[in-house]
Design an enzyme around this catalytic site. Structure first.
Site, PDB file in Angstrom:
ATOM      1  CG  ASP A 108      15.998  48.114  32.019  1.00  0.00           C
ATOM      2  OD1 ASP A 108      15.515  47.451  31.087  1.00  0.00           O
ATOM      3  OD2 ASP A 108      16.864  47.671  32.800  1.00  0.00           O
ATOM      4  CG  HIS A 115      15.317  44.344  29.412  1.00  0.00           C
ATOM      5  ND1 HIS A 115      16.151  45.425  29.421  1.00  0.00           N
ATOM      6  CD2 HIS A 115      15.730  43.538  28.396  1.00  0.00           C
ATOM      7  CE1 HIS A 115      17.044  45.300  28.452  1.00  0.00           C
ATOM      8  NE2 HIS A 115      16.811  44.159  27.800  1.00  0.00           N
TER       9      HIS A 115
END
Ligand code: B12
Lengths: 137, 469
Positions: free
Chosen positions: A14, A16
């Site tokens: 991930d 983000h």
């Protein structure tokens, strides 16, 4: 009083990064010693960081929907590594789409997370909970 | 004329280099067998006698500096907490200090591990564990264990600063210890310099106990360091330059020896492509790795093992040789010198294997992570893709008719698509073996060392005009 240490990071593949930066800022301002391991962090990265820094809590973020798979076994792995009573929190968009929160919450609680947060949770909520859990509120 | 004298006590030879300070050139070099068994000054004086028969002018030696890798070099055991974190940071600090890291331990030591440490012939122990303010139980446990077993070599303590006082208490009157800064003060950063300095200063005191070294110590001007540390120093000096003298920028040095292959790289190793995420421990600007299984003689059997026929085939017509026999021959006769064309080709292929694998282990890797968005790249270790220079040193490379071919084995190929090895570096050679001497010189006159390195490190296949055309 000595500062409490929190390991912070975004789990799995991930990337983000925005929320992670905000959490780092807010936790630091709230008086915590933040060990931010950033995005793309494996369970092992969290655990190793917590061992070396003698952390009191781990804050896992997952935004891209694969949180359940990425977090599976984390509590057991912590115990295996000697992190006996470490607090495990998770938040972000931990599952894909909009699922029944009660079910999601239970799933992560059963996995051994002390606190599980739905999308849109404010940082303050997490910080207040942690102060309570660490007995510093 | 005013000169500096540099001495390199090697495992086989004691090399001496005389440098004219005004002209900034090498007046003469020579060597003689190292005599650690009896008295190192004998070998040194033999080398000096030879050297001075070549020098006609009046020489006034202004400073004498020495480095040493005699008697197996500086042997260190590194101890940390998590293998990938403080144990790795401790290992890197020791390697950067020019040590041979015999073994790395992590987590709480048990009795049999400490006995193993006690029975090894190490010169020093580097004890780390915990970030500053972080874990203190492990390093304290390990200190207790070392004290309990009465470890009789110096222990450099470079762990969690918050328990330094407790460690002093544990070691007091039991163990020779030196407290220095943490090798990993916080999780994202490593701090190897203070530990390196401490190791070097203990090394100096220790080596003086070697046969005859006390005599040498009296006559040298104080700086005595492990030879690999002075090579790393030279690399750093040539790369970074000084405020008066430009360095040449990022570079790597490949040193293929009889027992090990060393790679030194100077450079941040930041991603050369956009959108790559960095992972893992921070990389030291000046990084040294040592491959104990890659060497031309003592380690020839393990070269065979590391390479397998797949890598060997890249560099050698393996049908032409009885491989088993060739590797064993070199292992059993470590002074073997390749003379026939067939043996030379075999040695050169071995050197290529050492260069290839050691650079692969030194350089970082980039991995693809698949996500619904497409692939994300994550990098561990240094990206050396755009590295401008690879410098070769050591007998096999320097004496080769085609050193470039050996150094080319350090470059990126599609055989290792995830490796961040140099793609198109320029190849340079340490033709006159100046690196260790120049590392010593840089301790007294850094700008002069930069100028001399530029003069004496030459382009592969080029003339002797140095790096600048
Ligand atoms: C920007 C963005 C991206 C950027 C990220 C850039 C970067 N490097 O940061 C890019 C384009 C790369 C991207 C890619 C992807 N994204 Co995107 N992205 C977003 C977006 C628009 C904003 C995220 C953001 O920065 N928010 C602002 C920060 C401040 O909020 P936050 O991250 O939620 O964090 C806060 C809280 O969640 C909370 N919090 C977080 N963790 C924790 C932990 C604890 C313990 C606590 C108490 C609180 C807490 O506090 C934080 C601070 O306030 C969101 C949609 C949205 N509006 O949220 C989608 C979103 C997160 N992405 C999504 C998806 C699906 C993807 C992709 C898989 C594919 C795609 N469709 O683009 C890829 C995955 C790439 C990968 N491998 O990670 C989905 C996730 C769906 C799901 N979970 O069900 C979202 C929700 C969009 C959507 N509605 O579909 N994305």
């Amino acid at each position: 009083m000595e500062k409490k240490t929190v390991v912070l990071g975004v789990i799995g593949s991930d990337v983000h990064a925005v929320g992670n930066t905000i959490l780092d800022y807010s936790l630091t301002n709230a008086g915590f010693n933040v060990v931010n391991i950033g995005v793309l962090s494996s369970q092992e990265d969290f655990i190793n960081a917590a061992i070396e820094t003698n952390a009191d809590a781990i804050w896992v973020s997952s935004l891209y929907g694969h949180g359940e798979i990425d977090c599976r076994g984390m509590r057991e792995n912590c115990e295996e590594a000697g992190l006996k009573d470490i607090l495990l929190y998770v938040g972000g968009n931990i599952v894909v789409g909009k699922q029944d929160w009660d079910v999601v919450h239970k799933t992560f609680k059963d996995m051994g997370f002390d606190r599980v947060y739905p999308p849109g949770t404010s940082v303050e909520e997490g910080i207040n909970d942690m102060k309570k859990d660490l007995g510093i509120a | 004329m005013d000169c500096y004298l540099f001495i390199d006590f090697g495992s086989t030879y004691t090399k001496v280099t005389l440098v004219d300070i005004d002209k900034e050139e090498i007046v003469a070099t020579d060597k003689a067998y190292t005599t650690v068994q009896t008295d190192v000054t004998i070998g040194l004086n033999n080398a000096l006698d030879r050297l001075f028969t070549k020098v006609k002018d009046d020489v006034r030696i202004v400073k004498k500096l020495a480095c040493s890798s005699a008697a197996g070099g500086l042997k260190i055991i590194a101890i940390g907490l998590v293998p990938e974190l403080t144990a790795e940071a401790a290992k890197r600090a020791a390697l950067g200090a020019g040590a041979r890291v015999i073994k790395t331990y992590s987590h709480n030591l048990n009795n049999s591990e400490v006995l193993e440490i006690k029975n090894s012939d190490v010169d020093m122990i580097l004890l780390a564990g915990g970030t500053d303010g972080g874990n203190s139980e492990c390093i304290m446990h390990n200190a207790e264990m070392l004290a309990k077993h009465e470890i009789d070599v110096p222990v450099v303590v470079a762990g969690n600063k918050s328990c330094a006082d407790n460690i002093v208490e544990i070691f007091q009157d039991k163990v020779e210890y030196y407290i220095t800064e943490n090798v990993m003060p916080n999780l994202k950063s490593i701090n190897v310099e203070p530990a390196r300095e401490t190791i070097r200063s203990i090394f100096m005191r220790q080596i003086v106990n070697a046969n005859g070294m006390e005599n040498v110590e009296k006559s040298i001007s104080g700086i005595l360091m492990p030879t690999p540390a002075s090579v790393l120093k030279a690399a750093e000096t040539l790369s970074l330059g000084t405020k008066d003298e430009d360095g040449i920028g990022d570079l790597a040095i490949v040193d293929i020896g009889g027992a090990t292959t060393d790679i030194h790289s100077i450079g941040e190793g930041a991603p050369s492509r956009a959108g790559v995420y960095l992972r893992g421990l921070e990389e030291p600007l000046a990084k040294r790795t040592v491959e104990g299984d890659l060497g031309m003689r003592y380690s020839s059997l393990s070269v065979y093992e590391a390479a397998g026929s797949k890598v060997l085939k890249k560099y050698l017509d393996i049908e032409e040789y009885d491989l088993e026999y060739e590797f064993t021959k070199r292992h059993e006769h470590t002074s073997f010198i390749a003379e026939t064309d067939k043996d030379i080709r075999f040695d050169e292929a071995m050197a290529k294997v050492c260069a290839d694998i050691s650079m692969k282990r030194h350089a970082g890797v980039v991995e693809e992570i698949y996500s619904p968005l497409g692939t994300i790249l994550s990098q561990t270790g240094k990206d050396l893709m755009e590295l401008p220079y690879v410098i070769g040193t050591g007998g096999v490379i320097v004496n080769s008719k085609n050193p470039q071919a050996i150094l080319e084995a350090t470059t990126f190929t599609m055989d290792d698509p995830t490796s961040l090895k140099p793609r198109k570096p320029e190849f340079l050679i340490d033709k006159e073996y100046v690196l260790s001497a120049m590392g010593l010189l840089s301790m007294v006159d850094k700008s002069m060392a930069v100028r001399m390195l530029k003069k004496y490190i030459v382009k592969c296949g080029g003339n002797t005009n140095g790096i600048k055309e």
